[in-house]
Motif scaffolding. Structure first.
Motif, mmCIF file in Angstrom:
data_model
loop_
_atom_site.group_PDB
_atom_site.id
_atom_site.type_symbol
_atom_site.label_atom_id
_atom_site.label_comp_id
_atom_site.label_asym_id
_atom_site.label_seq_id
_atom_site.Cartn_x
_atom_site.Cartn_y
_atom_site.Cartn_z
ATOM 1 N N CYS A 63 0.853 -1.182 0.000
ATOM 2 C CA CYS A 63 0.000 0.000 0.000
ATOM 3 C C CYS A 63 0.889 1.231 0.000
ATOM 4 O O CYS A 63 2.113 1.147 0.167
ATOM 5 C CB CYS A 63 -0.946 0.004 1.196
ATOM 6 S SG CYS A 63 -0.123 0.002 2.791
ATOM 7 N N THR A 64 0.274 2.374 -0.205
ATOM 8 C CA THR A 64 1.021 3.625 -0.284
ATOM 9 C C THR A 64 0.782 4.462 0.972
ATOM 10 O O THR A 64 -0.174 4.234 1.723
ATOM 11 C CB THR A 64 0.586 4.442 -1.508
ATOM 12 O OG1 THR A 64 -0.790 4.846 -1.335
ATOM 13 C CG2 THR A 64 0.705 3.612 -2.786
ATOM 14 N N ASP A 66 -0.202 7.499 0.962
ATOM 15 C CA ASP A 66 -1.470 8.215 0.762
ATOM 16 C C ASP A 66 -2.663 7.356 1.183
ATOM 17 O O ASP A 66 -3.622 7.862 1.774
ATOM 18 C CB ASP A 66 -1.628 8.626 -0.702
ATOM 19 C CG ASP A 66 -0.701 9.775 -1.087
ATOM 20 O OD1 ASP A 66 -0.190 10.458 -0.162
ATOM 21 O OD2 ASP A 66 -0.480 9.998 -2.295
ATOM 22 N N GLU A 67 -2.610 6.053 0.885
ATOM 23 C CA GLU A 67 -3.708 5.164 1.282
ATOM 24 C C GLU A 67 -3.798 5.066 2.801
ATOM 25 O O GLU A 67 -4.903 5.033 3.371
ATOM 26 C CB GLU A 67 -3.498 3.777 0.676
ATOM 27 C CG GLU A 67 -3.771 3.707 -0.815
ATOM 28 C CD GLU A 67 -3.471 2.328 -1.390
ATOM 29 O OE1 GLU A 67 -4.319 1.817 -2.145
ATOM 30 O OE2 GLU A 67 -2.395 1.774 -1.079
ATOM 31 N N LYS A 70 -5.323 8.229 4.147
ATOM 32 C CA LYS A 70 -6.765 8.235 3.881
ATOM 33 C C LYS A 70 -7.488 7.349 4.892
ATOM 34 O O LYS A 70 -8.542 7.713 5.423
ATOM 35 C CB LYS A 70 -7.039 7.751 2.457
ATOM 36 C CG LYS A 70 -8.519 7.739 2.091
ATOM 37 C CD LYS A 70 -8.723 7.269 0.658
ATOM 38 C CE LYS A 70 -10.213 7.228 0.319
ATOM 39 N NZ LYS A 70 -10.435 6.746 -1.083
ATOM 40 N N PHE A 71 -6.907 6.171 5.157
ATOM 41 C CA PHE A 71 -7.508 5.260 6.132
ATOM 42 C C PHE A 71 -7.582 5.918 7.508
ATOM 43 O O PHE A 71 -8.608 5.856 8.190
ATOM 44 C CB PHE A 71 -6.678 3.975 6.195
ATOM 45 C CG PHE A 71 -7.129 3.001 7.255
ATOM 46 C CD1 PHE A 71 -8.162 2.109 7.003
ATOM 47 C CD2 PHE A 71 -6.523 2.988 8.502
ATOM 48 C CE1 PHE A 71 -8.578 1.217 7.978
ATOM 49 C CE2 PHE A 71 -6.932 2.093 9.476
ATOM 50 C CZ PHE A 71 -7.965 1.215 9.219
ATOM 51 N N GLN A 74 -10.287 8.465 7.671
ATOM 52 C CA GLN A 74 -11.593 7.828 7.790
ATOM 53 C C GLN A 74 -11.863 7.385 9.219
ATOM 54 O O GLN A 74 -12.984 7.499 9.717
ATOM 55 C CB GLN A 74 -11.683 6.637 6.838
ATOM 56 C CG GLN A 74 -11.795 7.043 5.372
ATOM 57 C CD GLN A 74 -11.747 5.851 4.433
ATOM 58 O OE1 GLN A 74 -10.968 4.922 4.646
ATOM 59 N NE2 GLN A 74 -12.559 5.875 3.405
ATOM 60 N N LEU A 219 -7.400 -1.591 3.538
ATOM 61 C CA LEU A 219 -7.410 -0.527 2.549
ATOM 62 C C LEU A 219 -7.951 -1.053 1.232
ATOM 63 O O LEU A 219 -7.361 -1.916 0.605
ATOM 64 C CB LEU A 219 -6.003 0.042 2.350
ATOM 65 C CG LEU A 219 -5.276 0.421 3.645
ATOM 66 C CD1 LEU A 219 -3.887 0.918 3.341
ATOM 67 C CD2 LEU A 219 -6.059 1.452 4.421
ATOM 68 N N GLN A 220 -9.092 -0.547 0.802
ATOM 69 C CA GLN A 220 -9.717 -1.015 -0.426
ATOM 70 C C GLN A 220 -9.838 0.109 -1.437
ATOM 71 O O GLN A 220 -9.816 1.254 -1.064
ATOM 72 C CB GLN A 220 -11.108 -1.589 -0.112
ATOM 73 C CG GLN A 220 -11.036 -2.783 0.813
ATOM 74 C CD GLN A 220 -12.406 -3.351 1.089
ATOM 75 O OE1 GLN A 220 -13.418 -2.859 0.577
ATOM 76 N NE2 GLN A 220 -12.458 -4.389 1.898
#
Length: 220
Positions: A63-64, A66-67, A70-71, A74, A219-220
């Protein structure tokens, strides 16, 4: 740097890949690979940094940064939403998180400890290397010991009349920690049980309620 506590996301070298690794009971966590040249494929078993030691998990995907950000955002939004309107449940209205809140279902209300875990800063731990043939063979012995531990603890819980259901057992790879996953409809005082289990195995014993475990990375 304390073993098992991870490294703040901003302190991880930019060339160190981020990876999601899975364990028992649907638990997932975020790791970084110390060796950027290590090639990992979905399903590979990897030796990772764990609570005061080492563990083995299954590589799921990369994963990155940025991901991950974002998680985390959220999770903050979920926590704020729960505080503003507890009746809606901690995971209402958010798309794509799937099992990010573990076993917490729609309408479930998060307590302060859960909200704190949801908003905790991400600190990925290390992936050391792939598991070798000897490690894979040792996994079979670990699995057999987990079955024996599960049977024993279920009998202890029944003997003591504790209002809880033991679902699974998980030895940490280095045998420094033994976790039992359970569900319960009410608060359970299992301190005597834990002391008894420590006398049996002489290692750290942890009981993890699946309704309250820390959000897993999905992470989706």
């Amino acid at each position: 740097m304390n073993l098992g506590r991870g490294v703040p996301l901003h302190a991880i070298p930019p060339d160190a890949p981020l990876c999601i690794v899975g364990f028992k009971a649907g638990r997932k966590d975020l790791f970084f690979c110390e060796d950027p040249s290590l090639r990992l494929s979905e399903g590979d078993l990897v030796i990772v940094e764990a609570d005061r030691g080492r563990d083995v998990g299954k590589y799921i995907k990369s994963c990155t940064v940025d991901e991950v950000h974002k998680f985390q955002q959220q999770m903050v939004e979920l926590a704020l939403g729960q505080l503003a309107n507890p009746a809606t449940g901690a995971n209402a209205g958010v798309e794509g998180l799937g099992a990010a809140l573990g076993q917490q279902g729609p309408g479930a209300q998060a307590n302060p400890a859960q909200l704190a875990r949801m908003t905790k800063e991400c600190q990925p731990k290390r992936i050391y290397t792939k598991a070798g043939p000897a490690d894979t063979h040792a996994l079979l012995a670990k699995a057999q010991d987990e079955i024996k531990a599960l049977q024993l603890v279920r009998s202890k819980v029944a003997q003591k009349g504790l209002p809880m259901e033991i679902l699974d057992a998980e030895w940490q790879w280095d045998r420094r920690k033994l976790t039992f996953y359970y569900t319960a409809d009410q608060r359970v005082d299992f301190r005597e049980l834990v002391r008894e289990l420590f006398r049996i195995w002489k290692t750290r014993v942890w009981l993890c309620c699946l309704d309250q475990q820390q959000p897993s990375f999905d992470l989706q």
